[in-house]
Design a protein around this motif. Sequence first.
Motif, mmCIF file in Angstrom:
data_model
loop_
_atom_site.group_PDB
_atom_site.id
_atom_site.type_symbol
_atom_site.label_atom_id
_atom_site.label_comp_id
_atom_site.label_asym_id
_atom_site.label_seq_id
_atom_site.Cartn_x
_atom_site.Cartn_y
_atom_site.Cartn_z
ATOM 1 N N TYR A 73 54.274 24.973 21.704
ATOM 2 C CA TYR A 73 53.729 25.022 20.351
ATOM 3 C C TYR A 73 54.436 26.054 19.461
ATOM 4 O O TYR A 73 54.036 26.231 18.303
ATOM 5 C CB TYR A 73 52.225 25.306 20.398
ATOM 6 C CG TYR A 73 51.424 24.121 20.863
ATOM 7 C CD1 TYR A 73 51.136 23.066 19.999
ATOM 8 C CD2 TYR A 73 50.971 24.032 22.173
ATOM 9 C CE1 TYR A 73 50.395 21.969 20.410
ATOM 10 C CE2 TYR A 73 50.228 22.935 22.613
ATOM 11 C CZ TYR A 73 49.959 21.908 21.727
ATOM 12 O OH TYR A 73 49.227 20.817 22.149
ATOM 13 N N SER A 75 54.279 29.242 19.475
ATOM 14 C CA SER A 75 53.284 30.195 19.021
ATOM 15 C C SER A 75 52.871 31.047 20.219
ATOM 16 O O SER A 75 53.448 30.915 21.307
ATOM 17 C CB SER A 75 52.085 29.451 18.421
ATOM 18 O OG SER A 75 51.366 30.294 17.563
ATOM 19 N N ASP A 364 46.953 20.484 18.588
ATOM 20 C CA ASP A 364 47.810 19.488 17.924
ATOM 21 C C ASP A 364 47.396 19.247 16.479
ATOM 22 O O ASP A 364 48.184 18.735 15.684
ATOM 23 C CB ASP A 364 47.760 18.151 18.683
ATOM 24 C CG ASP A 364 48.437 18.223 20.041
ATOM 25 O OD1 ASP A 364 49.405 18.989 20.172
ATOM 26 O OD2 ASP A 364 47.987 17.518 20.964
ATOM 27 N N ASN A 365 46.147 19.587 16.140
ATOM 28 C CA ASN A 365 45.626 19.319 14.802
ATOM 29 C C ASN A 365 45.892 20.463 13.827
ATOM 30 O O ASN A 365 45.567 20.349 12.645
ATOM 31 C CB ASN A 365 44.116 19.067 14.854
ATOM 32 C CG ASN A 365 43.738 17.854 15.689
ATOM 33 O OD1 ASN A 365 44.607 17.132 16.154
ATOM 34 N ND2 ASN A 365 42.455 17.630 15.867
ATOM 35 N N LEU A 366 46.436 21.579 14.335
ATOM 36 C CA LEU A 366 46.569 22.784 13.520
ATOM 37 C C LEU A 366 48.026 23.050 13.157
ATOM 38 O O LEU A 366 48.938 22.731 13.919
ATOM 39 C CB LEU A 366 45.999 23.985 14.284
ATOM 40 C CG LEU A 366 44.544 23.841 14.758
ATOM 41 C CD1 LEU A 366 44.155 25.024 15.637
ATOM 42 C CD2 LEU A 366 43.588 23.707 13.580
ATOM 43 N N ASP A 367 48.223 23.646 12.008
ATOM 44 C CA ASP A 367 49.562 24.025 11.555
ATOM 45 C C ASP A 367 49.854 25.436 12.066
ATOM 46 O O ASP A 367 49.550 26.431 11.400
ATOM 47 C CB ASP A 367 49.618 23.972 10.022
ATOM 48 C CG ASP A 367 50.990 24.323 9.475
ATOM 49 O OD1 ASP A 367 51.969 24.214 10.243
ATOM 50 O OD2 ASP A 367 51.073 24.722 8.293
ATOM 51 N N LYS A 369 51.917 28.790 13.351
ATOM 52 C CA LYS A 369 53.099 29.558 12.948
ATOM 53 C C LYS A 369 53.647 30.328 14.158
ATOM 54 O O LYS A 369 52.887 30.703 15.061
ATOM 55 C CB LYS A 369 52.729 30.553 11.853
ATOM 56 C CG LYS A 369 52.070 29.930 10.624
ATOM 57 C CD LYS A 369 53.021 29.020 9.866
ATOM 58 C CE LYS A 369 52.449 28.621 8.506
ATOM 59 N NZ LYS A 369 51.191 27.845 8.602
#
Length: 395
Positions: A73, A75, A364-367, A369
């Motif tokens: 991810y 992150s 998977d639904n989140l943006d 960083k």
Amino acid sequence: METQVSPNERGYYGSFGGAFIPEMMQANIAELQEKYEEIMNAPEFRAEFEQLLKDYVGRPTPLYKATRLSKKYNSNIYLKREDLNHTGAHKINNSLGQIILAKKLGKKKIIAETGAGQHGVATATACALMGIECVVFMGELDVDRQAPNVGRMKMLGAEVIPVSSGSKTLKDATNEAMRYWIANPFDTHYIIGSVVGPHPYPDMVAKFQSVISKEIKKQLKEETGSELPDRVIACVGGGSNATGAFYHFLEDEEVELVAAEAAGKGLDSGFTAAATFKGVSGILHGSKTLFMQTEDGQVEEPHSISAGLDYPGIGPALAHWFESGRVKYEAVTDDHAMKAGMELCKLEGIIPAVESAHALAALDNLDLKPDEIIVVNLSGRGDKDLKTYLDQLES
């Protein structure tokens, strides 16, 4: 709208909560309302509870940086390992707290409801530890799909009563447990496993589970230099693990709190358990909250591949945090959750409960960083769900 962490004197979080109960339950609930905070705040109670959490449960549970999942991810993802508790889930925190409370109240028998079986196992474990009789109500469908936990409860000395009414799942087990308590009001304590039910249960369970977020803050401070992550993610059925993971962050508005609800086969499929997406306000199991209803106001049957999330509503505190905007809700389908659970197995060598897999899928639904710090509450281990996982592999 201001976000309440604790209920007011009538048990309300905003417009949700209260105690909507039949007359036969009044004495039991009034006794709890009058005495629970005094008992829970007493030094001898705290000492016994905290000692058991440390020496019996195995707390604090680790906060593990999932390196390969983080790389996927791009992150920084940490897993709060509630799956490493004795009995394999967060449920033991609340069961031990309530059974000490019940003993202080002079109760001789414990009853409980369970869906995935983790709360039933935790309660049976606590009863065995304390030498108290235990009866667990469980829907027939869940008895079948969570057979390993049924066996564990019986080995621990509990009587497991299958419930054949309704959808034969958690909602119906809760109904039957409440009926039993009404018929046996004097010597019995009902250990509700989630932040649902009449006041003071939502507040009581939240306080017992708040150890999760208390530990996260301390562990993150040691690991990163700051006690505040960017996001905390947890799955939500009734909502006890999410409430525990969110509790000490609720007033830290820079921390985004994300609740993953069970969308089942899809929000518009007619087979879902996503209460904030499909529910309306009403009275369910003794409190005013959000739950799925038919056009004539009856409880709509929920669906989730996860027994622990197969519930038509959410606790009143979580309904308030939804209404106030403090908690962001994401809908996760059965297929998406199963994929995320299998992925964690292969990336990190951890088999999560299907409930916890919903929280993982919400990533998977989140943006996300690259410099973000995300904590996912891994509420339970997947031993109980091996049949579900294997069926998915073979399909």
